[in-house]
Structures are given as structure tokens and as C-alpha cells.
Motif scaffolding. Structure first.
Motif, PDB file in Angstrom:
ATOM      1  N   GLY A 102       0.788  -1.294   0.152  1.00 44.56           N
ATOM      2  CA  GLY A 102       0.097  -0.015  -0.048  1.00 44.56           C
ATOM      3  C   GLY A 102       0.827   1.238  -0.015  1.00 44.56           C
ATOM      4  O   GLY A 102       0.258   2.208   0.378  1.00 44.56           O
ATOM      5  N   GLU A 103       2.013   1.135  -0.547  1.00 45.02           N
ATOM      6  CA  GLU A 103       3.008   2.263  -0.398  1.00 45.02           C
ATOM      7  C   GLU A 103       3.173   2.939  -1.838  1.00 45.02           C
ATOM      8  O   GLU A 103       3.461   2.121  -2.616  1.00 45.02           O
ATOM      9  N   LEU A 104       2.868   4.145  -1.861  1.00 46.77           N
ATOM     10  CA  LEU A 104       3.062   4.956  -3.308  1.00 46.77           C
ATOM     11  C   LEU A 104       4.295   5.266  -3.375  1.00 46.77           C
ATOM     12  O   LEU A 104       4.947   5.689  -2.527  1.00 46.77           O
ATOM     13  N   PRO A 105       5.080   5.061  -4.578  1.00 45.56           N
ATOM     14  CA  PRO A 105       6.243   5.661  -4.809  1.00 45.56           C
ATOM     15  C   PRO A 105       6.326   7.153  -4.721  1.00 45.56           C
ATOM     16  O   PRO A 105       5.435   7.732  -5.098  1.00 45.56           O
ATOM     17  N   LYS A 106       7.402   7.521  -4.095  1.00 47.21           N
ATOM     18  CA  LYS A 106       7.770   9.013  -3.929  1.00 47.21           C
ATOM     19  C   LYS A 106       7.941   9.635  -5.451  1.00 47.21           C
ATOM     20  O   LYS A 106       8.745   8.957  -5.985  1.00 47.21           O
ATOM     21  N   GLY A 107       7.543  10.937  -5.749  1.00 50.51           N
ATOM     22  CA  GLY A 107       7.980  11.377  -6.871  1.00 50.51           C
ATOM     23  C   GLY A 107       7.172  10.947  -8.150  1.00 50.51           C
ATOM     24  O   GLY A 107       6.452  10.127  -8.070  1.00 50.51           O
ATOM     25  N   PRO A 108       7.338  11.752  -9.212  1.00 51.81           N
ATOM     26  CA  PRO A 108       6.592  11.708 -10.482  1.00 51.81           C
ATOM     27  C   PRO A 108       6.939  10.352 -11.078  1.00 51.81           C
ATOM     28  O   PRO A 108       8.254  10.238 -11.393  1.00 51.81           O
ATOM     29  N   GLN A 292     -12.965   2.297  -6.845  1.00 50.77           N
ATOM     30  CA  GLN A 292     -13.138   3.394  -7.703  1.00 50.77           C
ATOM     31  C   GLN A 292     -12.070   3.190  -9.259  1.00 50.77           C
ATOM     32  O   GLN A 292     -11.118   2.322  -8.907  1.00 50.77           O
ATOM     33  N   ILE A 293     -12.621   3.775 -10.125  1.00 51.13           N
ATOM     34  CA  ILE A 293     -11.772   3.568 -11.477  1.00 51.13           C
ATOM     35  C   ILE A 293     -10.511   4.485 -11.370  1.00 51.13           C
ATOM     36  O   ILE A 293     -10.555   5.842 -11.030  1.00 51.13           O
ATOM     37  N   VAL A 294      -9.094   3.899 -11.486  1.00 51.89           N
ATOM     38  CA  VAL A 294      -8.061   4.832 -11.502  1.00 51.89           C
ATOM     39  C   VAL A 294      -7.420   4.902 -12.503  1.00 51.89           C
ATOM     40  O   VAL A 294      -6.777   5.816 -12.836  1.00 51.89           O
ATOM     41  N   ALA A 295      -7.764   4.233 -13.733  1.00 52.65           N
ATOM     42  CA  ALA A 295      -7.324   4.698 -15.231  1.00 52.65           C
ATOM     43  C   ALA A 295      -8.275   3.815 -16.080  1.00 52.65           C
ATOM     44  O   ALA A 295      -8.740   2.903 -15.780  1.00 52.65           O
ATOM     45  N   VAL A 296      -8.306   4.495 -17.331  1.00 54.07           N
ATOM     46  CA  VAL A 296      -9.170   3.899 -18.515  1.00 54.07           C
ATOM     47  C   VAL A 296      -8.227   3.704 -19.703  1.00 54.07           C
ATOM     48  O   VAL A 296      -7.677   4.760 -20.104  1.00 54.07           O
ATOM     49  N   PHE A 317      -2.312   8.673  -8.790  1.00 56.09           N
ATOM     50  CA  PHE A 317      -1.211   7.363  -9.046  1.00 56.09           C
ATOM     51  C   PHE A 317      -0.355   7.697 -10.120  1.00 56.09           C
ATOM     52  O   PHE A 317       0.048   6.559 -10.661  1.00 56.09           O
ATOM     53  N   ALA A 318       0.069   8.699 -10.483  1.00 56.85           N
ATOM     54  CA  ALA A 318       1.099   9.152 -11.556  1.00 56.85           C
ATOM     55  C   ALA A 318       2.375   8.453 -11.004  1.00 56.85           C
ATOM     56  O   ALA A 318       3.165   7.974 -12.218  1.00 56.85           O
TER      57      ALA A 318
END
Length: 461
Positions: A102-108, A292-296, A317-318
């Protein structure tokens, strides 16, 4: 989707005027032929993209490669022989880590390399859509048979997500991100550190986590229809649908542009006994997380390929490099369809633009081929790159004796739709009053090829 019809019906617009290039920003340097497709069979569109055409909504265009500022060459990948590169594997591991911890990477995430670049692919005379706070990437997609993370759910018995996981849109929803229990304190001098563990045990635990991940995965959700976005409580993170609704709330022209570009398709749904179980046509692949939809992803499933059209995703979520991840998923999806229908054997990434460094990432999905702009045969990209280094426009087929196998031979056999009547061009030309349009009709037929010209109805007022 288009209404049921046995014919493709198009209006040809020509391609004399230059317009703004979405890659080098040249105001008048982009040239292409275009036509509006009222209806299109999947076989006709397959034959058109094999001649360098591409659709943007219902608008179908073919860049004039020896004239345009940034030549765009059709590129396809062999998904069966595809092997992920080191950077592809990093993206997959990043996604697996996010789903397990459940950890999002840091930075774009989309700035880590050329393959992750978000670069708009602007269709001819069909403006690209820029959604505030929401990134829209080009097809830049592919996939191998890695853990498929499309629709994710958690069993009721699973524990509640930890604080490190993203908040849910619906507090009552369940999801499939496994959490690893914190290790027990050790007995050493530092009681806050876990005890040493054998490498063998660590490998077993990682294997077990991967197995859990695989069992928790449902497949890709593909649908031919779109639904209205649900409302989101004000104290919860906005869903992708809400970003779109807010963006277009007071601007009906933007809403119309969005629907024309990402929802409308001229392709008619078709089912075949020897084809994929969902049939052929245009589909939206929805990527769900926490209800929820995060991408299509917008894709076309055609008789011999899956053609990637576009991807748009939630900006939160980029950092997961969803553009590249979805590309890898689509390669895996094409492999799956290939097992159901062996003739469906390629994945089309759209256009490869060597003169635009940000668009070269498509050449990293190997093995891949580029379409020769003069003979319309496929040539391995390794043989094409040396020619593109010396000239932005190049003929890839080096056999000068070969030409276009579908070169126009008989303009009279071109099918025309005039006053709701289908007729050969020879009949129409006798009925026509006023100046001759034979030059325009010949140009159209030479661009689509003799076979397509005899199947596609060219609308004449």
C-alpha cells in the motif's frame, strides 16, 4: 458504437493544409489526409492501419510522411516473443510493492525515463484533450504475463488496511492490497530490530506473497459502454469520474470533445466463432482500486491485432507509471487473445516518431516492426533505425523492385454512396453534374488501396 451495417461509410477531406504539430509545435508543419468515418467494419480498419491510417474518435487520418515535420510510422510489437526490459520489470515490481504494502512511490513516476513520458499524440485536425490534474498519456503501453492488477478485491476475512494505504472512496468497500504484518522485536541489544532470518525463509515468504497476489486478481474489465460517474462524498478523495465531471461541468464543448475523442468509435461490434470471446470492436479497459476507477485504457480489438488508442488516469497514481504499466498489461492481454484466436498475433502501439525523442520509447518494446511508407510491408525496427538517423523520412523496404501491392488499378470500381444508393464510381460519374471530382476520388482510393476502395463506401453529396 456505430449502427449495424455491412459497409464502412466515410467522407474524405483531403490533406492540403498544414496545421499545428503536437510534437515539435510547428504551427503549419503537420500534414495528413483525413476522413470522417460514419461506420467502419473491423476488417476495413485493420486493412487501413496496415496502410498507415489511425483513428482519433471517428476521425481517421494518415500522416503525409514525406511532407510532415515529424513523420509518424506505424509500429507493432510481437507479444508472443516479447521480453520485458529491465525498466519494464522495475515498473512491474513497483506495482506489486504498492499492491502488497500500500505504499505509493515518492516522486513523479512518469519522469523516470523515456518510456514513462506523458506525451500527447495529437490526431490530425482532432485536438488532444488536456484534463486539469489528470494525465492523459499516449498509447505507450504493453504487457507481459505478469501479475494482472486490474480489478482487485479483498476477502471479507482480510484485515483492515493500514494507515499507509490510500483512503477508500467508499468506507465500506473492500480491496485486495495485502498487508505484511510487522515483524516481532528481536532479543538482541536493540529490541526494536527484528531478528535475523534465513534467506531461504525470506524467499518462501516472498513466494507466498506472490501466490496471494495472483489468487486475489480478477481479470481485465472490458466494456463497450460507459456509465455516468457516481457522486463522491466531499470528505473523501475525488474519483477519476469526478475530476472529469468537474472539468466539463461548465464547458459543454470540452465535454463534447472528450466524448468524441475517447468514447465515440466508428467500429462495429462483430463476433466470430474463431475470434476472441468478447468479439471485435472498441473497448474501454477499466483499472479499479478500492472501488473506484483509477485508469481507463481505450483499445480496438481487430481481426489480427489489438490496437492501443489512449490511456487516461487519476493524477494521484502518476508515480505508478500507469502509462507503461497498462502497456505491459495490454501485451499480456493480446497474448491471451492470441491463444483464443491464433491469427490475432500483434499489438499496435500507434505511431513511432523518431524525430521526437520523447516518442522513441515505443521502440523499446521488442521485437517490433515499422511499416514501410511506400510498400506497406513490415520491417524489423533494427533495420529501420539507421535510415531514420540520417533522414526523418525513409523507405524501409530496400527492395526497389517492390511496390504497393494494393496500388489503385481501376477507379471505376470504387464504391460510392450517393443519395442513399450504393453504386460504382463509373455509374456515379455519369450521373454527376458539375465539375469532375475524379482527382479527389483517385487520391482517396490510392491511399486506402484497391481492396478497401471496393468495399468502403465513399460518400458523395
Amino acid at each position: 458504437m456505430a449502427a449495424n451495417s455491412s459497409y464502412s461509410i466515410v467522407e474524405y477531406f483531403g490533406g492540403d493544409d498544414g496545421y499545428r504539430c503536437g510534437y515539435c509545435k510547428n504551427e503549419k508543419g503537420n500534414f495528413s489526409h483525413g476522413m470522417w468515418s460514419h461506420a467502419m467494419t473491423v476488417q476495413d480498419y485493420q486493412d487501413l492501419i496496415d496502410r498507415g491510417w489511425r483513428r482519433s474518435g471517428k476521425y481517421v487520418y494518415k500522416p503525409i510522411l514525406n511532407k510532415t515535420c515529424c513523420p509518424q510510422y506505424t509500429i507493432r510489437c510481437d507479444p508472443v516473443k516479447f521480453q520485458p526490459s529491465k525498466s519494464h520489470k522495475k515498473i512491474l515490481k513497483k506495482m506489486i510493492k504498492f499492491l502488497s504494502k500500500g505504499e505509493l512511490p515518492k516522486g513523479p513516476g512518469e519522469s523516470g525515463g523515456p518510456m514513462d513520458s506523458v506525451c500527447e499524440e495529437s490526431g490530425a485536425r482532432e485536438p488532444s484533450i488536456k484534463m486539469p490534474k489528470s494525465a492523459i498519456t499516449d498509447i505507450q503501453k504493453e504487457a507481459l504475463e505478469c501479475p494482472a492488477i486490474i480489478v482487485v478485491k479483498r476477502n471479507e476475512a482480510d484485515t483492515t488496511p493500514t494507515g499507509s494505504e490510500l483512503p477508500r472512496k467508499d468506507p465500506g468497500s473492500v480491496l485486495d492490497r495485502r498487508t505484511t504484518p510487522a515483524p516481532k522485536p528481536g532479543i538482541g541489544s536493540d529490541p526494536n530490530r527484528p531478528p535475523c532470518r534465513k534467506a531461504k525463509d525470506l524467499r518462501k515468504e516472498r513466494r507466498h506473497q506472490k501466490e496471494q497476489l495472483k489468487h486475489s486478481i480478477v481479470g481485465v474489465s472490458a466494456t463497450l459502454t460507459t456509465s455516468s460517474p457516481p457522486s463522491t462524498p466531499t470528505n473523501q478523495p475525488k474519483a477519476l469520474e469526478d475530476f472529469l465531471t468537474e472539468t466539463f461541468a461548465d464547458n459543454s464543448s470540452h465535454c463534447l470533445e472528450f466524448r468524441r475523442f475517447l468514447c465515440d468509435s466508428p467500429l462495429e461490434a462483430k463476433y466470430s466463432a474463431d475470434g476472441p470471446e468478447m468479439g471485435y470492436g472498441s473497448f474501454h479497459q477499466q483499472y479499479w482500486l478500492d472501488g473506484q476507477i483509477v485508469a481507463v485504457g481505450v483499445i480496438d480489438i481487430l481481426p489480427t491485432c489489438v490496437s492501443s488508442v489512449y490511456l487516461y488516469y487519476h493524477p494521484d497514481f502518476a508515480s505508478l507509471s500507469l502509462g507503461s504499466y497498462s502497456a505491459l498489461r495490454e501485451i499480456a492481454f493480446t497474448r491471451k487473445l492470441h491463444k483464443q484466436s491464433p491469427k490475432l498475433s500483434h499489438y499496435y502501439l500507434g505511431f513511432y516518431i523518431h524525430s521526437c525523442p520523447k516518442m522513441r520509447y515505443k521502440g523499446q518494446y521488442r521485437p517490433s516492426d515499422l511499416l514501410c511508407p511506400e510498400t506497406y510491408v513490415w520491417v524489423p525496427i533494427e533495420q529501420c533505425l539507421p535510415h531514420l538517423e540520417s533522414s526523418s523520412y525513409a523507405r524501409f523496404n530496400q527492395n526497389l523492385d517492390e511496390g504497393d501491392a494494393q496500388v489503385l488499378k481501376d477507379v471505376g470500381r470504387i464504391l460510392v454512396l450517393h443519395r442513399r444508393t450504393v453504386m460504382p464510381y463509373t455509374v456515379y460519374s455519369r450521373k454527376r453534374k458539375g465539375s469532375s471530382d475524379e482527382t479527389e476520388v483517385q487520391e482517396f482510393a490510392s491511399l486506402v488501396g484497391q481492396n478497401c476502395a471496393e468495399r468502403i463506401l465513399l460518400y458523395r453529396a
